[in-house]
Design a protein around this motif. Structure first.
Motif, PDB file in Angstrom:
ATOM      1  N   ILE A 208       8.762 -10.100  -5.697  1.00 29.53           N
ATOM      2  CA  ILE A 208       8.123 -11.030  -5.371  1.00 29.53           C
ATOM      3  C   ILE A 208       7.573 -12.163  -5.794  1.00 29.53           C
ATOM      4  O   ILE A 208       8.821 -11.985  -6.957  1.00 29.53           O
ATOM      5  CB  ILE A 208       6.511 -10.458  -5.403  1.00 29.53           C
ATOM      6  N   TRP A 216      -2.933 -12.798  -7.099  1.00 28.24           N
ATOM      7  CA  TRP A 216      -3.195 -11.069  -6.408  1.00 28.24           C
ATOM      8  C   TRP A 216      -4.248 -10.593  -6.500  1.00 28.24           C
ATOM      9  O   TRP A 216      -5.059 -10.906  -7.328  1.00 28.24           O
ATOM     10  CB  TRP A 216      -1.827 -10.635  -7.038  1.00 28.24           C
ATOM     11  N   ILE A 220      -2.164  -5.379  -6.080  1.00 26.92           N
ATOM     12  CA  ILE A 220      -1.327  -5.557  -6.079  1.00 26.92           C
ATOM     13  C   ILE A 220      -0.411  -6.149  -7.345  1.00 26.92           C
ATOM     14  O   ILE A 220       0.738  -5.908  -7.878  1.00 26.92           O
ATOM     15  CB  ILE A 220      -0.318  -7.175  -5.202  1.00 26.92           C
ATOM     16  N   TYR A 223       0.945  -2.324  -9.203  1.00 29.84           N
ATOM     17  CA  TYR A 223       1.713  -2.701  -8.850  1.00 29.84           C
ATOM     18  C   TYR A 223       2.926  -2.811 -10.261  1.00 29.84           C
ATOM     19  O   TYR A 223       4.030  -1.985 -10.759  1.00 29.84           O
ATOM     20  CB  TYR A 223       2.506  -2.187  -7.798  1.00 29.84           C
ATOM     21  N   MET A 262       7.177  -8.195  -1.558  1.00 34.71           N
ATOM     22  CA  MET A 262       5.895  -8.149  -0.969  1.00 34.71           C
ATOM     23  C   MET A 262       5.802  -9.690  -1.090  1.00 34.71           C
ATOM     24  O   MET A 262       6.081 -10.466  -1.931  1.00 34.71           O
ATOM     25  CB  MET A 262       5.549  -7.307  -2.174  1.00 34.71           C
ATOM     26  N   PRO A 264       1.973 -10.351  -0.361  1.00 39.69           N
ATOM     27  CA  PRO A 264       1.064 -10.504  -0.693  1.00 39.69           C
ATOM     28  C   PRO A 264      -0.580 -11.419   0.023  1.00 39.69           C
ATOM     29  O   PRO A 264      -0.146 -12.469  -0.267  1.00 39.69           O
ATOM     30  CB  PRO A 264       1.090  -9.670  -1.573  1.00 39.69           C
ATOM     31  N   ASP A 266      -3.164 -13.509  -0.875  1.00 35.73           N
ATOM     32  CA  ASP A 266      -3.728 -13.970  -2.382  1.00 35.73           C
ATOM     33  C   ASP A 266      -4.650 -15.144  -2.265  1.00 35.73           C
ATOM     34  O   ASP A 266      -5.044 -15.427  -1.302  1.00 35.73           O
ATOM     35  CB  ASP A 266      -2.361 -14.193  -2.994  1.00 35.73           C
ATOM     36  N   GLY A 299      -1.008  -3.383   2.912  1.00 34.56           N
ATOM     37  CA  GLY A 299      -1.443  -3.059   2.455  1.00 34.56           C
ATOM     38  C   GLY A 299      -2.905  -1.844   2.682  1.00 34.56           C
ATOM     39  O   GLY A 299      -2.472  -0.755   2.220  1.00 34.56           O
ATOM     40  N   SER A 316      -0.126  -9.728   5.451  1.00 35.93           N
ATOM     41  CA  SER A 316       0.705  -9.698   4.479  1.00 35.93           C
ATOM     42  C   SER A 316       1.866  -8.451   4.490  1.00 35.93           C
ATOM     43  O   SER A 316       1.017  -7.996   5.358  1.00 35.93           O
ATOM     44  CB  SER A 316      -0.788  -9.091   3.220  1.00 35.93           C
ATOM     45  N   ILE A 318       4.068  -5.939   2.952  1.00 36.16           N
ATOM     46  CA  ILE A 318       4.834  -4.951   2.267  1.00 36.16           C
ATOM     47  C   ILE A 318       5.302  -3.804   2.815  1.00 36.16           C
ATOM     48  O   ILE A 318       5.821  -3.473   3.539  1.00 36.16           O
ATOM     49  CB  ILE A 318       3.832  -3.801   0.998  1.00 36.16           C
ATOM     50  N   VAL A 328       2.811   1.550  -3.344  1.00 38.05           N
ATOM     51  CA  VAL A 328       0.992   0.389  -3.237  1.00 38.05           C
ATOM     52  C   VAL A 328       0.642  -0.259  -2.138  1.00 38.05           C
ATOM     53  O   VAL A 328      -0.590  -0.251  -2.175  1.00 38.05           O
ATOM     54  CB  VAL A 328       1.826  -1.311  -3.106  1.00 38.05           C
ATOM     55  N   HIS A 332      -4.102  -0.095  -2.820  1.00 42.46           N
ATOM     56  CA  HIS A 332      -4.853  -0.480  -1.581  1.00 42.46           C
ATOM     57  C   HIS A 332      -6.136   0.118  -1.244  1.00 42.46           C
ATOM     58  O   HIS A 332      -7.315  -0.027  -1.174  1.00 42.46           O
ATOM     59  CB  HIS A 332      -4.366  -1.392  -0.342  1.00 42.46           C
TER      60      HIS A 332
END
Ligand code: AHG
Ligand code: MN
Ligand code: MN
Length: 335
Positions: A208, A216, A220, A223, A262, A264, A266, A299, A316, A318, A328, A332
């Protein structure tokens, strides 16, 4: 003479012996392979060819285009437009769809691609790649429209990428596992090096861009904090971190030895679901990862189940080793 089959022979066998791919799809994939070979040669020339640096333009997403972004895009279009297997193409580097001109025969497939992934790595001699995804054009209406591309990733009929690294390697799925072909430059062809690639379900490696940590969302952050806490934290083991900033290279590492990747959502651009694009980055990579026994979600939902509504839709991402992605994803939903 090598006993390993070439990419061409592998595809012929998939078509003839196993009936897994129709002839038109085989032709399409061969052409994509040829285009990747040409891009690989251009990449390799580096400063010796006119391929480095910025092109002085921006793509539809407001990103500065590198010369190689444009070259790779043109190579893919030129290679594919006349063969009769495609109806249209869509690319990260083109605002709208590219309908095959009517001077050429029309085919039944749609090709999406990120012609050059990892553009920030071109000028520093770090691995980059091409990502591609193939859909069948929906039947029942003449012409091609944007909406024809808005199919769930689960509808893909082929997906893959080519990584231009220490080796040039093409990785492909047609829905029957993941196969890998390395370019033999002396022979001039891609050669099968691995079949049925499997990703370990557990891992101690995460990927990441840590510089975005303060932006974030809580799941996330939780994790990654737990990974960073190592042996003394709730995970009870030490984690390693890698971030190449070329999705192809990060995904390739995960296919080879496991891991989680990841990118994600943000807070930098809260109205966008993420940085990466669904149609030509997340979908093909998610299918490859699932075909190798891994998982891919945004997520909340399996990426391959998302119904796109825009050509350059973002998502996003993952993906990777199944147990980590499940963890992860469960964070969420507040578990
Ligand atoms: P592209 O070069 O096609 O725009 O894609 C770059 C993507 C992806 O390859 C990589 O994972 C990510 O951008 C890196 O982003 P950061 O520079 O924000 O880390
Ligand atoms: Mn990309
Ligand atoms: Mn790109």
């Amino acid at each position: 003479m090598s006993k390993r089959p070439s990419f061409t022979r592998y595809l012929v066998e998939q078509q003839r012996v196993d009936g897994r791919i129709p002839p038109q799809l085989r032709l399409l994939l061969e052409v994509v392979g040829r285009a990747c070979k040409r891009i690989s040669f251009a990449v390799n020339k580096g400063e010796l060819g006119d391929v480095m640096g910025s092109a002085g333009s921006e793509n539809v997403q407001g990103e500065v285009q590198k010369k190689l972004d444009i070259i790779a895009n043109e190579v893919l279009i030129e290679a594919n437009e006349w063969g009769g297997h495609l109806a249209a193409m869509a690319s990260e580097e083109m605002e709208g769809i590219y309908v095959v001109p009517n001077r050429y025969p029309q085919g039944e497939y749609l090709l999406m691609f990120d012609p050059l992934d990892g553009s920030s790595n071109i000028d520093v001699n770090v691995s980059i790649g091409t990502i591609f995804s193939v859909l069948k054009k929906p039947e029942g209406h003449p012409g091609v429209h944007d909406e024809d591309f808005f199919q769930r990733g689960a509808e893909q009929v082929a997906a893959g990428y080519c990584i231009y690294g220490p080796q040039t390697t093409l990785v492909l799925t047609v829905g029957d596992g993941v196969a890998m072909f390395t370019l033999d430059r002396e022979q001039g062809s891609f050669v099968l090096v691995r079949e049925n690639i499997r990703i370990p379900e557990d891992t101690k490696e995460f990927a990441i861009n840590m510089s975005n940590m303060r932006h974030w969302d809580a799941p996330i952050k939780r994790y990654v904090d737990e990974c960073l806490a190592g042996e003394d934290g709730p995970r009870g083991k030490n984690f390693n971190m890698r971030w190449i900033a070329s999705m192809v290279a990060d995904v390739h590492r995960i296919l080879m030895r496991g891991g989680i990747f990841m990118y994600p959502w943000d807070q930098r651009e809260p109205n966008k679901p993420g940085k990466l694009r669904l149609l030509y980055e997340a979908n093909p990579m998610s299918w490859l990862i699932e075909q190798a026994g891994g998982a891919a979600t945004n997520g909340k939902q399996r990426i391959l189940d998302i119904k796109p509504t825009q050509l350059h839709e973002r998502v996003s991402v993952i993906l990777g080793s199944k147990n980590e992605v499940d963890r992860v994803t469960s964070y969420h939903s507040g578990i």
